[in-house]
Design an enzyme around this catalytic site. Structure first.
Site, mmCIF file in Angstrom:
data_model
loop_
_atom_site.group_PDB
_atom_site.id
_atom_site.type_symbol
_atom_site.label_atom_id
_atom_site.label_comp_id
_atom_site.label_asym_id
_atom_site.label_seq_id
_atom_site.Cartn_x
_atom_site.Cartn_y
_atom_site.Cartn_z
ATOM 1 N N THR A 1 0.845 -1.197 0.000
ATOM 2 C CA THR A 1 0.000 0.000 0.000
ATOM 3 C C THR A 1 0.883 1.251 0.000
ATOM 4 O OG1 THR A 1 -1.927 1.039 1.065
ATOM 5 C CG2 THR A 1 -0.314 0.061 2.545
ATOM 6 N N ASN A 2 0.334 2.399 0.337
ATOM 7 C CA ASN A 2 1.104 3.654 0.325
ATOM 8 C C ASN A 2 0.592 4.566 1.433
ATOM 9 O OD1 ASN A 2 -1.101 5.398 -0.811
ATOM 10 N ND2 ASN A 2 -0.948 3.841 -2.407
ATOM 11 N N HIS A 3 1.096 5.790 1.469
ATOM 12 C CA HIS A 3 0.826 6.665 2.626
ATOM 13 C C HIS A 3 -0.456 7.487 2.513
ATOM 14 C CE1 HIS A 3 4.637 5.673 4.338
ATOM 15 N NE2 HIS A 3 5.302 6.110 3.288
ATOM 16 N N SER A 4 -1.284 7.255 1.529
ATOM 17 C CA SER A 4 -2.479 8.109 1.402
ATOM 18 C C SER A 4 -3.417 7.909 2.596
ATOM 19 C CB SER A 4 -3.221 7.778 0.101
ATOM 20 O OG SER A 4 -4.439 8.479 0.069
ATOM 21 N N ALA B 1 -4.467 7.278 -4.291
ATOM 22 C CA ALA B 1 -3.140 6.823 -4.711
ATOM 23 C C ALA B 1 -3.294 5.348 -5.055
ATOM 24 C CB ALA B 1 -2.138 7.028 -3.591
#
Ligand code: PMT
Length: 403
Positions: A211-214, A278
């Site tokens: 996943t990512n930091h959104s 994102a």
């Protein structure tokens, strides 16, 4: 953060319940949002809170008595009824709800309610048995049929000691209801706007994801800004820590493939899509059914495959397409090339290297680029205001007839 509450005349009708103290908090939040808040207190409410508490918060006189010679609003109760953009009865007792249903006007609040053309919101607070009583239920039904909006009651522990339905809804929820109500006839009424938010989760196994930091803040703020202007806002969101905004339809997804399916479906009859999510560009070729064990090797590689480009794959000429470009270098050049390659109407270039912009911040600093080569460099502002600016630029681009 200016919202559609700014400059609005909001009347709070406070009636006699132990939950009265929560109306002070609501009055404070509305005043901070630059609304003009008038408070009408019933005699019952005065047993729980003093008019002075509200006057100190709102910096405006509080009206308690139709015949009070000291109050500019008392005899001229119709003035209060007429100048209100919305009237919120908070907390609303079973007794006041019954008086409203019968059209009684024996105090300053019920008189104002009978005289007003403004939308009315009722936030009940009472014992669960009182709310469930057939008389109260019939009164609620009658008021709903007349166009009154009910916010709550919520379930939980009540002052009586009972656990049940009768709690006053919390201020953030009520603010959402008020903003939705005020926005109803806004400049985006009749428009459906789909917004994506959050970081997609691509499963490796039942435990792990890529996943990512959104945080979802940017997408949620755009959806709220659309709702505040009367749009039918749909938020296609991955799991976030944010509460679902009132008046926005939520579609919950996890992976890029889920998001693609939901966006394709929602965009069939939408006027615009704003992809603030994102989205992972890569996902594991397949997710393991069972948790992958650590094993003896010091290395582990996962085979990845490209995810479909959701916004680029949207078909239909009548949909206004807005993308974001989250960039850590060559911001404008990279955003420009995504605008063209993805066939977008607008792209929001987002420098994610600044501490006060990009992922998880409450503020953002963006440049809005259009197809004609136009470029608008916006200063640092709240994500809600970024949403307002995006919608201002989307509005002239609508290609569908209004719903
Ligand atoms: O959620 P927050 O914490 O508030 O953070 C906000 C944000 C930084 C996530 C947001 O402002 C932002 O920049 N979102 C876009 C992030 C991104 O994926 O950018 P991108 O440059 O990789 O993609 C370009 C555009 O194509 C985006 O609109 C993206 O949603 C879309 N895309 C990307 C990949 C893919 N497979 N399908 C897509 O539709």
């Amino acid at each position: 953060m200016p919202t559609n509450l700014e400059g609005k005349h909001i009347t709070l009708g406070v009636t006699g319940s132990i939950a009265c103290y929560k109306a002070i908090d609501l009055a404070s939040k509305l005043t901070q949002a630059k609304a003009n808040v008038d408070v009408a207190l019933t005699r019952g409410a005065e047993n729980f809170v003093s008019p002075l508490a509200f006057a100190a918060i709102t910096h405006r006189p509080v009206v308690t008595d139709v015949f009070d010679p000291q109050s500019e609003l008392s005899i001229d109760h119709v003035a209060l009824a007429e100048r209100s953009d919305v009237i919120v009865v908070v907390p609303a007792t079973a007794h006041t709800i019954a008086k409203m249903a019968q059209g009684l006007a024996d105090d300053v609040l019920t008189t104002t309610l009978l005289a007003t053309q403004a939308p009315v919101i009722v936030a009940p607070a009472m014992d669960a048995h009182m709310f469930d009583h057939p008389a109260t239920q019939a009164n609620v039904k009658m008021l709903v049929e007349r166009g009154v909006t009910f916010a709550g009651p919520a379930s939980g522990r009540l002052a009586s000691g009972l656990i049940g339905k009768g709690r006053l809804v919390e201020a953030p929820e009520l603010l959402g209801v008020i903003r939705t109500t005020l926005g109803r006839d806004g400049d985006l009424a009749g428009r459906k706007i789909v917004v994506s938010a959050g970081g997609t989760e691509e499963a490796i196994d039942p435990v792990r994801v890529i996943t990512n930091h959104s945080s979802g803040k940017m997408g949620y703020a755009i959806a709220e800004a659309a709702r505040d202007r009367g749009a039918s806002a749909v938020l296609v969101s991955t799991p976030t820590a944010l509460p679902a905004p009132h008046g926005v339809r939520m579609v919950k997804v996890r992976s890029a493939l889920d998001m693609r399916d939901a966006i394709n479906h929602e965009c069939q009859d939408a006027d615009a899509v704003v992809m603030a999510a994102a989205v992972a560009d890569w996902r594991p070729v397949s997710a393991a059914d069972q948790k992958i064990k650590k094993g003896a090797s010091n290395e582990w590689s996962i085979e990845l495959t490209k995810t479909p480009d959701i916004i680029a794959g949207l078909i239909g000429d009548s949909l206004v397409k807005v993308g974001f470009a989250a960039e850590s270098q060559d911001l404008i050049a990279n955003a420009q090339s995504k605008l063209v390659s993805k066939g977008l109407d607008l792209i929001i270039a987002n420098d994610i290297t600044a501490v006060d912009a990009g992922f998880a911040t409450d503020t953002n600093r963006v440049t809005i680029l259009d197809r004609e080569g136009g470029s608008d460099d916006l200063p640092l502002m709240s994500k809600y205001d970024v949403g307002v600016n995006i919608l201002d630029r989307v509005k002239p681009l609508f290609r569908r007839e209004k719903l």
